[in-house]
Every structure is written in structure tokens, then in C-alpha cells.
Enzyme design. Sequence first.
Site, PDB file in Angstrom:
ATOM      1  N   HIS A  21       8.135  -7.819   6.158  1.00  0.00           N
ATOM      2  CA  HIS A  21       9.464  -8.343   5.840  1.00  0.00           C
ATOM      3  C   HIS A  21       9.806  -8.107   4.373  1.00  0.00           C
ATOM      4  O   HIS A  21      10.901  -7.625   4.039  1.00  0.00           O
ATOM      5  CB  HIS A  21       9.493  -9.839   6.164  1.00  0.00           C
ATOM      6  CG  HIS A  21      10.771 -10.527   5.828  1.00  0.00           C
ATOM      7  ND1 HIS A  21      11.726 -10.842   6.776  1.00  0.00           N
ATOM      8  CD2 HIS A  21      11.268 -10.978   4.652  1.00  0.00           C
ATOM      9  CE1 HIS A  21      12.748 -11.444   6.190  1.00  0.00           C
ATOM     10  NE2 HIS A  21      12.488 -11.541   4.901  1.00  0.00           N
ATOM     11  N   GLU A  22       8.860  -8.405   3.491  1.00  0.00           N
ATOM     12  CA  GLU A  22       9.112  -8.255   2.053  1.00  0.00           C
ATOM     13  C   GLU A  22       9.196  -6.786   1.659  1.00  0.00           C
ATOM     14  O   GLU A  22       9.986  -6.420   0.769  1.00  0.00           O
ATOM     15  CB  GLU A  22       8.025  -8.970   1.245  1.00  0.00           C
ATOM     16  CG  GLU A  22       7.939 -10.475   1.480  1.00  0.00           C
ATOM     17  CD  GLU A  22       9.228 -11.204   1.150  1.00  0.00           C
ATOM     18  OE1 GLU A  22      10.017 -10.704   0.318  1.00  0.00           O
ATOM     19  OE2 GLU A  22       9.465 -12.287   1.739  1.00  0.00           O
ATOM     20  N   GLU A  49      18.380 -10.528   5.329  1.00  0.00           N
ATOM     21  CA  GLU A  49      17.279 -11.189   6.020  1.00  0.00           C
ATOM     22  C   GLU A  49      17.112 -10.624   7.435  1.00  0.00           C
ATOM     23  O   GLU A  49      15.992 -10.412   7.898  1.00  0.00           O
ATOM     24  CB  GLU A  49      17.519 -12.703   6.070  1.00  0.00           C
ATOM     25  CG  GLU A  49      17.319 -13.402   4.737  1.00  0.00           C
ATOM     26  CD  GLU A  49      15.909 -13.220   4.203  1.00  0.00           C
ATOM     27  OE1 GLU A  49      14.961 -13.696   4.857  1.00  0.00           O
ATOM     28  OE2 GLU A  49      15.753 -12.589   3.143  1.00  0.00           O
TER      29      GLU A  49
END
Length: 423
Positions: free
Chosen positions: A128-129, A190
Site C-alpha cells: 500500500h505504501e 487511498e
Amino acid sequence: MKHLIRLSASALVAMSLVSCAVNPVTGKKEMIFDSVAQDIATGTQNYVPSQQSQGGQYVVDPGLTAYVNQVGRKLAAVSDMPNLPYEFVVLNNDVPNAWAMPGGKLAINRGLLVQLEDEAQLAAVLGHEIVHAAARHGASAKSQQMVVGAGALLAGVAIASKKKEYGVLAVGALTVGANAWNSKYSRDHESEADKYGIKYMQKAGYDPQAAVELQELFVRMFDKQEPSWLEGMFASHPPSRDRVVANKAEAAKYPKGGARNKEAFQRALSQLKKDKDAYTNYQEAMKAAKSKQYDKALSLVDNSIQQQPKENLFWELKGQLLVQKDQSKEAIPALDKAIAANPNFFRPYIYRGMAYKELGNRSSAERDLVASQKLLPTQEASEELGDMARARGDRATARAYYEQVASGGGEAGERAKAKMLQL
């Protein structure tokens, strides 16, 4: 007036044309002012100060950082920007959180690692990061709302204790850094990070279902309204059941199965798990100290030290507490051990410098405060160094330090302005 409106509109159109860049992950055109080289420069400039302001690196078990690096690089290699200069660190922070800066500079807190169950869940966090970095989300957010300049990299040491001029425990966050970037990620960012993070996981051989489990974990923790989570991960990565549903749908697009590597993960975290009680005592000691129950706090942190004498935060807290009890001479050895355990963390240098000042050892105090400034400029150290320069008649140096303090704002900034007027 009409001419001005037409000129303004023309300027906006021209700016949008000049600043259009392709998102390397989605392939869509977006308004981004900075180049990839600028992304890398920004991340490099802010990476270490951001680590410093959030507890510094976890050094008790270097093997844990090596393990996180191994997992992170496996994911970065299959990303849409594999050539970024990726770095992964474990921060010595109880708050469950992880973040990415432009240019591939990532961090995960000790407090989040202990909440995970296996390597696949760790891969879900890091994937995700990595998307945030690879998709240039930081640069996109910056283009929409320019963040403060690097000149404001001045952290404020909170003063709220028995000794007004010293303080204990709290250190203010940077005005620019990981929090500044993360807080500006949009809902679309996101969603992209969730979606393409799952893609990276699958390409690296991990079970995408772990990304669903991760969001389910976040929702459970959010429902409990745990303060540390609210101020950490959830401040920049708000969970929702919609994200769980979206992750389930995305994971379903890929073949079932994949690596979980639970045993390897548990081995990597064995030292951290072993020290769980020591960190619990440390957290309780912090609470007691904030309530000015210094003897209780000392007893708790001594228990922590007995359980894990390599942890620099435990020795640092003991030194701070002794300073609060007017035992600066006894505080010095504790702060010596904090610095020996992690010489690259700024905070114990500040407190040892203050202890030396109390004992009348100005040269050692100045040495330590300067050392802290090299690691992270703070209002507290700058003000002390300004006072010392003024006391020896060096008005130019004093003014320079006071200007640094004033740029940080707050009560310390107002004091610095007053001192500059006195000069």
C-alpha cells in the site's frame, strides 16, 4: 476587469498544461508540478528528520529492520517504479502507523508490526505504501495544496512539567515530513494504494487475502476507538467497511492462495514480542510521568530496563525523570546509556545538555545541544544555545538561534522575538 479574468483563466490553463504528468501506476494524466527527481530530493531531505521526530529507528534488534527491508524490496521490484531509491526503516514508536514519502522513502512503526500476524499482512502494509510512492501521490497532493517549505523543519519540544524551562516526554512533530504528506492523501489516493497494493502483493507471490484481513483489522481497531490508532494510522489512512468490501472484490480477481510466511514473520518479531511487557511498563511510566508521579514512573521504567537494557528510550525516560526530581547528576549516567544505545537519536542529547547546564557545565551542555541540532533542529535546543551565546556576548550567534526559534511559532517563538528585541 474582464481582461484580468481572461488573463487569469489563460494562466490557469497554461499552468495545467505545463504541470500535467502521467501517473506511473494508473497511466492517467494528473496535475503534478514536481519532477521525479524532485520527488527523490524531497524524500531524501525529509526522511531522516521525519524519523527523528517520530522516535528514531528501532535499534534493539537490527535483524527486524533487515527483514522488513527484504519484504519491502521484493514488493518494490514488481512495482510500477522499481528504480526509485527505496528505503525501509522500523521506527521506535508505539503508535501503530506506516508512511511513505515521495521518492520511495518508507517507514513502519514498531507499534504496527506487533499487530500483524504474518508476512503477507506486512506485505499488504508495505505494498500500500509503495503505491503511494510509485503513483507519486505525495507530489500530486503537494501540487494541489503546497506544503510549507523546508525552512520550517523546526520541531517544538513541549514544555509542560515541574521545570518550565525543561519539560519532559513530548516532542512536537515536524511541520513538514511524513505527517504532512500522509494527511494530504485523498480518498482516491487511498483507493489506488489499496487496489494496486494488492496487485503488487500478488506479483510478489503473496496471498492477496491478507490485504482484506488488514482492512478488517483496522476497522475492528477503529471501532474500539483506541487513541493511539486514531492519532496514527487512522489519521492518514481512515478505515471503512467500504474499503473492506473493495479489497475483497479486488482480491477476488486473482487466483486464490499465495505465500503467508507466518513462521518467518514470527521469528523476525520474536525479540519484539519477548519485550512486550517492557514496552507496556514504559507506556505506563509515560502516563505516570505526565501526571507528575515521578517515583511511580521511575519504578516502572526501571522494570523496563531490567527486562531490556538495550532499549535507548527506557534509559532516556529514566534520565528525564531524574532531571525532573532535581537529580541532574544522577541523570547523566542514564542519558549516557541512552546515547550509547542509539547515538543517532536527537532527544537524549537535549536532556543531557540540560542536565549539564543545571550542574554548571556549560561547555558540555553546549556540545550536547549542538549534537542534537545536527540530528533534528528543535526550538528548545535553539533557544538554549541562543541564551548561551548571548551570555558570552556573541550577539550575532544568539540572534541566529532566536530567529530559528521564532520561525517555529508558539510560546517559544514569542519568547525568542522578545529576546531579539532585547538584543
